[in-house]
Design an enzyme around this catalytic site. Structure first.
Site, short mmCIF file in Angstrom:
data_model
loop_
_atom_site.label_atom_id
_atom_site.label_comp_id
_atom_site.label_asym_id
_atom_site.label_seq_id
_atom_site.Cartn_x
_atom_site.Cartn_y
_atom_site.Cartn_z
N SER A 216 0.85 -1.19 0.00
CA SER A 216 0.00 0.00 0.00
C SER A 216 0.89 1.24 0.00
O SER A 216 2.06 1.18 -0.37
CB SER A 216 -0.94 -0.01 1.21
N ASN A 217 0.35 2.38 0.42
CA ASN A 217 1.10 3.63 0.48
C ASN A 217 0.60 4.47 1.64
O ASN A 217 -0.26 4.02 2.42
CB ASN A 217 0.99 4.39 -0.85
N HIS A 218 1.10 5.69 1.77
CA HIS A 218 0.85 6.51 2.97
C HIS A 218 -0.40 7.38 2.87
O HIS A 218 -0.64 8.21 3.75
CB HIS A 218 2.05 7.41 3.25
N SER A 219 -1.20 7.26 1.81
CA SER A 219 -2.34 8.16 1.66
C SER A 219 -3.35 7.97 2.79
O SER A 219 -3.74 6.85 3.13
CB SER A 219 -3.03 7.90 0.32
N ALA A 283 -4.67 7.39 -4.24
CA ALA A 283 -3.31 6.89 -4.47
C ALA A 283 -3.43 5.41 -4.83
O ALA A 283 -3.45 4.54 -3.96
CB ALA A 283 -2.46 7.08 -3.22
#
Length: 403
Positions: A216-219, A283
């Site tokens: 995943s990512n930091h959004s 994102a």
């Protein structure tokens, strides 16, 4: 007045101007009403207003520092009237003296309140307060008529006992009446996108590796949720296609929960089929594991290699089939920002793109602020650092110009 009657003040930005009138004590009650209804209030006082009510009182009630001078003489910090004018959803001057009304008509800018008025891009409301003879004077009546013609809204004063001991018209409207006046005004502004349907994608996608782990990512989803909130405020029907987030669904918004990029692709394409436009703020993962283990992968002695495959491009799909509908994109970059954003603008067939750089302090993931540039095929507009709700307002302002 019951708080539930004020339905359009939640998360609104109200710039409250206080001038030198005995009615300034009512500004404290008005400020409390606005804050209780969910508005964020910043107070600008004229120097003379401090003789009638203390900045400490207004600071305590508004929960923000009080602005009086153009700059802080202690450190030279500038109080920007331009930023205040951009920040506000409504500028409310209560009480508004005959002197301030006359200066507004003439364009005199000799204090921070007046320069903020001249910079305001939002609806402006004045609540006159003065003695009956001053209010009835032809000069004051002509000034009020001029302001009305220029689009300023007037919360009519009432009749009653005045500070002079006389009784007549000129008494500032009661705080409850003014708060309701502003609430009604913002309700009208909110309907500028009534009848329109927009899709907003927000948050991060979750690409599973096994039942436990994922990519995943930091959004956080804050920017997309701010956009959905602003669209709904203006009367639009909003389909919010949301990845995993801790945020509550904005009032009046239809949230469609998804996890993976593939789920977001299907939901966004389906929602866009009946929409007037879309804002692609999520994102979304560009790659996802080719194989997903059905059991938790156990740690071994050697390296673990995960083969990835491309996900389907949601923005490109919508851009290829937009058929005159509006499409807005986002580009979060770490280098060659403008070059990448302009390439994405063309490739995805966006009408305009919102660029922000992780190199800018206060911009990017998780925070409550953002610093963006709005880029279309005619040029670029750089915005200063703002809260994400303020940025959302500016993006939707631009979106409306395309409609």
């Amino acid at each position: 007045m019951a708080q539930k009657e004020l339905e359009n003040l939640g998360r609104r930005h109200i710039l409250l101007g206080v001038t030198g009138s005995i009615a300034a004590y009512k500004a404290a009650l008005l400020c409390r009403l606005l804050v209780t209804a969910g508005a964020e209030v910043k107070v600008v006082m004229t120097p003379l207003a401090k003789q009638f009510i203390t900045p400490l009182t207004m600071a305590t009630l508004s929960k923000n520092p009080i602005l009086v001078d153009f700059f802080n003489p202690e450190n030279g910090e500038w109080n920007s009237h331009v930023k205040l004018g951009v920040w506000a959803d409504c500028m409310l001057i209560a009480p508004a003296t005959a002197n301030t009304l006359a200066k507004m008509v003439s364009g005199i800018a000799d204090n921070l309140l007046l320069t903020s008025y001249l910079s305001a891009r939002c609806p402006v409301v004045v609540a006159p307060a003065m003695d009956l003879d001053m209010y009835a004077h032809p000069a004051t009546q002509q000034n009020l008529a001029t302001l009305l013609k220029r689009g300023v809204h007037v919360a009519e004063p009432g009749e009653g006992e005045l500070a002079s001991g006389l009784s007549g018209k000129g008494r500032m409207a009661e705080p409850e009446e003014i708060a309701r006046f502003v609430d009604d005004l913002l309700s009208e502004k909110k309907k500028s996108l009534e009848g329109k349907h927009f899709v907003v994608t927000a948050g991060a996608t979750i690409e599973p590796i096994d039942p436990v782990r994922f990519i995943s990512n930091h959004s956080s989803g804050k920017m997309g949720y701010a956009l959905a909130t602003e669209l709904a405020r203006r009367g639009a029907r909003v389909s919010l296609v949301s990845g995993r987030t801790a945020l509550e669904c904005p009032r009046g918004v239809d949230r469609i929960d998804v996890l993976s990029a593939e789920e977001m692709y299907r939901a966004a394409v389906e929602a866009f089929a009946t929409a007037d436009g879309a804002i692609m703020c999520a994102a979304v993962a560009d790659y996802t594991p080719k194989q997903v283990a059905d059991r938790k992968l156990k740690k071994g002695d050697g390296e673990l290699n995960i083969e990835l495959k491309r996900t389907r491009d949601i923005a490109a799909e919508l851009g290829a089939h937009k058929n005159g509908r509006l499409l807005v994109g986002f580009a979060l970059e770490t280098h060659d920002e403008e070059l990448h954003a302009e390439a994405k603008l063309q490739k995805k067939n966006f009408d305009f793109i919102v660029l922000n750089s992780l190199r800018d302090a206060g911009a990017g993931f998780r925070g409550d602020t953002n610093k963006v540039s709005l880029i279309d095929r005619t040029g670029r507009e750089d915005l200063p650092l703002m809260t994400k709700s303020e940025v959302a307002g500016r993006i939707i302002d631009k979106l409306e110009t395309f409609l």
